[in-house]
Design a protein around this motif. Structure first.
Motif, PDB file in Angstrom:
ATOM      1  N   GLU A   1       0.833  -1.201   0.000  1.00  0.00           N
ATOM      2  CA  GLU A   1       0.000   0.000   0.000  1.00  0.00           C
ATOM      3  C   GLU A   1       0.871   1.256   0.000  1.00  0.00           C
ATOM      4  O   GLU A   1       0.589   2.230  -0.705  1.00  0.00           O
ATOM      5  CB  GLU A   1      -0.930   0.006   1.225  1.00  0.00           C
ATOM      6  CG  GLU A   1      -1.837   1.234   1.273  1.00  0.00           C
ATOM      7  CD  GLU A   1      -2.711   1.267   2.510  1.00  0.00           C
ATOM      8  OE1 GLU A   1      -3.341   2.320   2.758  1.00  0.00           O
ATOM      9  OE2 GLU A   1      -2.753   0.253   3.261  1.00  0.00           O
ATOM     10  N   VAL A   2       1.967   1.230   0.786  1.00  0.00           N
ATOM     11  CA  VAL A   2       2.875   2.380   0.809  1.00  0.00           C
ATOM     12  C   VAL A   2       3.523   2.562  -0.554  1.00  0.00           C
ATOM     13  O   VAL A   2       3.657   3.689  -1.057  1.00  0.00           O
ATOM     14  CB  VAL A   2       3.947   2.203   1.906  1.00  0.00           C
ATOM     15  CG1 VAL A   2       4.814   3.469   1.992  1.00  0.00           C
ATOM     16  CG2 VAL A   2       3.311   1.922   3.262  1.00  0.00           C
ATOM     17  N   ARG A   3       3.930   1.458  -1.187  1.00  0.00           N
ATOM     18  CA  ARG A   3       4.548   1.551  -2.520  1.00  0.00           C
ATOM     19  C   ARG A   3       3.601   2.231  -3.509  1.00  0.00           C
ATOM     20  O   ARG A   3       4.010   3.084  -4.306  1.00  0.00           O
ATOM     21  CB  ARG A   3       4.920   0.158  -3.034  1.00  0.00           C
ATOM     22  CG  ARG A   3       6.128  -0.475  -2.372  1.00  0.00           C
ATOM     23  CD  ARG A   3       6.614  -1.674  -3.163  1.00  0.00           C
ATOM     24  NE  ARG A   3       7.684  -2.357  -2.476  1.00  0.00           N
ATOM     25  CZ  ARG A   3       7.502  -3.409  -1.685  1.00  0.00           C
ATOM     26  NH1 ARG A   3       6.276  -3.897  -1.499  1.00  0.00           N
ATOM     27  NH2 ARG A   3       8.523  -3.985  -1.071  1.00  0.00           N
ATOM     28  N   ARG A   4       2.336   1.839  -3.474  1.00  0.00           N
ATOM     29  CA  ARG A   4       1.360   2.433  -4.392  1.00  0.00           C
ATOM     30  C   ARG A   4       1.230   3.929  -4.137  1.00  0.00           C
ATOM     31  O   ARG A   4       1.135   4.732  -5.067  1.00  0.00           O
ATOM     32  CB  ARG A   4      -0.004   1.755  -4.227  1.00  0.00           C
ATOM     33  CG  ARG A   4      -0.080   0.355  -4.802  1.00  0.00           C
ATOM     34  CD  ARG A   4      -1.512  -0.110  -4.937  1.00  0.00           C
ATOM     35  NE  ARG A   4      -2.198  -0.143  -3.644  1.00  0.00           N
ATOM     36  CZ  ARG A   4      -2.216  -1.187  -2.836  1.00  0.00           C
ATOM     37  NH1 ARG A   4      -1.572  -2.308  -3.180  1.00  0.00           N
ATOM     38  NH2 ARG A   4      -2.874  -1.145  -1.689  1.00  0.00           N
ATOM     39  N   GLN A   5       1.235   4.304  -2.846  1.00  0.00           N
ATOM     40  CA  GLN A   5       1.111   5.722  -2.512  1.00  0.00           C
ATOM     41  C   GLN A   5       2.344   6.508  -2.962  1.00  0.00           C
ATOM     42  O   GLN A   5       2.243   7.655  -3.387  1.00  0.00           O
ATOM     43  CB  GLN A   5       0.889   5.884  -1.002  1.00  0.00           C
ATOM     44  CG  GLN A   5      -0.459   5.397  -0.497  1.00  0.00           C
ATOM     45  CD  GLN A   5      -1.585   6.322  -0.894  1.00  0.00           C
ATOM     46  OE1 GLN A   5      -1.362   7.459  -1.312  1.00  0.00           O
ATOM     47  NE2 GLN A   5      -2.814   5.835  -0.777  1.00  0.00           N
TER      48      GLN A   5
ATOM     49  N   ASP B   1      11.183   7.593  -3.793  1.00  0.00           N
ATOM     50  CA  ASP B   1      11.904   6.313  -3.762  1.00  0.00           C
ATOM     51  C   ASP B   1      11.375   5.471  -2.616  1.00  0.00           C
ATOM     52  O   ASP B   1      11.558   5.816  -1.441  1.00  0.00           O
ATOM     53  CB  ASP B   1      13.409   6.559  -3.590  1.00  0.00           C
ATOM     54  CG  ASP B   1      14.227   5.265  -3.623  1.00  0.00           C
ATOM     55  OD1 ASP B   1      13.622   4.183  -3.827  1.00  0.00           O
ATOM     56  OD2 ASP B   1      15.450   5.346  -3.428  1.00  0.00           O
ATOM     57  N   ASP B   2      10.678   4.366  -2.917  1.00  0.00           N
ATOM     58  CA  ASP B   2      10.101   3.543  -1.843  1.00  0.00           C
ATOM     59  C   ASP B   2      11.174   2.749  -1.094  1.00  0.00           C
ATOM     60  O   ASP B   2      10.882   2.089  -0.108  1.00  0.00           O
ATOM     61  CB  ASP B   2       9.018   2.602  -2.393  1.00  0.00           C
ATOM     62  CG  ASP B   2       9.521   1.638  -3.452  1.00  0.00           C
ATOM     63  OD1 ASP B   2      10.723   1.348  -3.492  1.00  0.00           O
ATOM     64  OD2 ASP B   2       8.693   1.164  -4.249  1.00  0.00           O
ATOM     65  N   ARG B   3      12.450   2.832  -1.555  1.00  0.00           N
ATOM     66  CA  ARG B   3      13.537   2.145  -0.840  1.00  0.00           C
ATOM     67  C   ARG B   3      14.226   3.075   0.155  1.00  0.00           C
ATOM     68  O   ARG B   3      15.234   2.701   0.772  1.00  0.00           O
ATOM     69  CB  ARG B   3      14.554   1.603  -1.846  1.00  0.00           C
ATOM     70  CG  ARG B   3      14.007   0.498  -2.749  1.00  0.00           C
ATOM     71  CD  ARG B   3      14.952   0.187  -3.879  1.00  0.00           C
ATOM     72  NE  ARG B   3      15.111   1.342  -4.773  1.00  0.00           N
ATOM     73  CZ  ARG B   3      15.901   1.351  -5.823  1.00  0.00           C
ATOM     74  NH1 ARG B   3      16.611   0.268  -6.133  1.00  0.00           N
ATOM     75  NH2 ARG B   3      15.997   2.438  -6.583  1.00  0.00           N
TER      76      ARG B   3
END
Length: 417
Positions: free
Chosen positions: A367-371, A386-388
């Motif tokens: 869900e966080v990645r999508r956001q 950057d989701d990383r």
């Protein structure tokens, strides 16, 4: 709109609480003549009630404010059975210990809305376990079971809808209507209680109590129900995408509660002001006429007044100020939900995805990645691409916290210890 003579029904009518009354003229005359006693039952299925119960609590509040005596009945007995009304599945059976813990949590809310004591109009809070747990089954069937028609019982919505959908209805749940009807009779005998109130889904159960009291005691009792309350977009009152809007501060902070009301849909503001605040009707009428950007001021007032009723004026003002600083000054506020983490986690680098899940802003890493992809994730008011990303001590602001934001309205603080 019916022109009622009694203050109680007039207030409920103008604030849009009323869906059905079993005998409007008779109840109005009785309320106008003198003090009445009325009750609403609350089963102990969770450690807290949620905002969906506020309509019922506010009815008890106005009952007392207009000179009558409220009973907030705890369902320590009926919780052991489970009300099938509006449900397709059987309720989970709770242990006696869990019910007592839930009851303790639920009780704390009512003192904000009602005055308890020994006076004629002071509220009382009995528990139906007092009489239900000591019933002798054969004696109960002989004395009261003979007054119930199974033909009528299976026509009540709470039973009929389950049967029509071919969903399982246990004999245990089938008895709930009988026990609730008996509660009404018992409260009539103990407290001279002549009115039971509840949501529209309780109509059949309440009418069963009226019928039982007439047959067993020759008493004339009354029913009053509220409409099924949903938001303008059809969402059930007290529910959000994130779950229930709990009334206990330990389960939902005053700030989050304030935000729930602040985020009300435009079309709901006038109705919610009537139902969930004690603002005068002329002031509500003025606020209902606002439109455009001005409607936001009405929403803030709704949020502050509703929060003040439940959590106190100081908590409401703190929540409003936190919201102002968060949304207008892009600062942090003391009332924002705060998650304390070990400073060692920051020294090693705390993953962005994990941080948002730990803070309760998202249910999963995906869900966080999508956001993040949609530009909806911010750290200290800066958009994250950057989701990383890993959070470290360098992200602590001057207040010693890291502000996390998901979308425009959901925020939390990470505080290192």
């Amino acid at each position: 709109m019916t022109a009622f003579r009694s203050d109680f029904l007039r207030v409920l009518s103008e604030r849009e609480f009323i869906h059905q009354i079993s005998d409007p003229e008779g109840l109005d005359a009785m309320c106008a003549k003198g003090r009445i006693t009325a009750y609403i039952g609350f089963d102990c299925t969770a450690p807290s009630l949620h905002a969906g119960s506020l309509v019922q609590i506010m009815m008890l509040h106005w009952l007392q404010q207009t000179g009558h005596k409220p009973i907030a009945l705890m369902g320590g007995g009926t919780t052991r059975v489970g009300d099938p009304s509006g449900k397709d599945e059987s309720r989970q059976i709770l242990s006696a210990e869990a019910i007592e813990e839930n009851k303790a949590g639920i009780k704390t809310v009512f003192s904000r809305f009602l005055r308890f004591g020994e006076g004629d109009t002071d509220a009382v809070m009995p528990d139906n376990a007092e009489w239900l747990l000591s019933l002798r089954y054969i004696d109960f069937l002989r004395d009261f079971g003979r007054h119930f028609s199974v033909n009528q019982m299976i026509q009540r919505d709470s039973v009929r809808l389950r049967l029509e959908r071919e969903h399982h209805l246990s004999f245990l749940e089938f008895n709930y209507m009988v026990l609730q009807a008996y509660d009404f009779v018992e409260l009539y005998r103990r407290y001279d209680c002549t009115l039971q109130m509840g949501g529209s889904d309780q109509w059949g159960n309440i009418v069963s109590g009226i019928d039982l009291a007439r047959r067993s005691d020759g008493a004339s009792l009354f029913a009053l129900t509220t409409p099924l309350l949903t938001t303008a977009s059809g969402v059930k009152m007290g529910k959000t995408a994130d779950g229930a809007v709990w009334l206990n501060a330990q389960m939902l902070s005053p700030y989050e509660y304030w935000q729930y009301w602040r985020n009300a849909e435009d079309a709901d503001v006038g109705r919610f002001l009537k139902l969930f605040t004690i603002l005068p009707m002329d002031e509500i009428a003025r606020l209902e006429r606002l439109d455009g950007a001005e409607i936001n001021e009405a929403k803030k007032l709704l949020a502050s007044e509703a929060t003040a009723l439940l959590h106190g004026r100081a908590a409401a003002e703190e929540a409003a100020e936190t919201a102002r600083r968060t949304f207008e000054d892009h600062a942090t506020g003391d009332a924002l939900p705060t998650i304390v983490i070990d400073r060692a986690n920051l020294a090693d680098g705390l993953g962005l995805l994990s941080a948002f899940v730990q803070a309760g802003l998202a249910a999963s890493n995906s869900e966080v990645r999508r956001q993040v992809k949609g530009g909806g994730v911010k750290v200290n008011d800066q958009v994250v691409t950057d989701d990383r990303m890993a959070l470290g001590e360098q992200d602590l602001n001057d207040d010693g916290v890291i502000k996390l934001s998901l979308g425009r309205k959901r925020h939390a603080l990470l505080k290192a210890r």
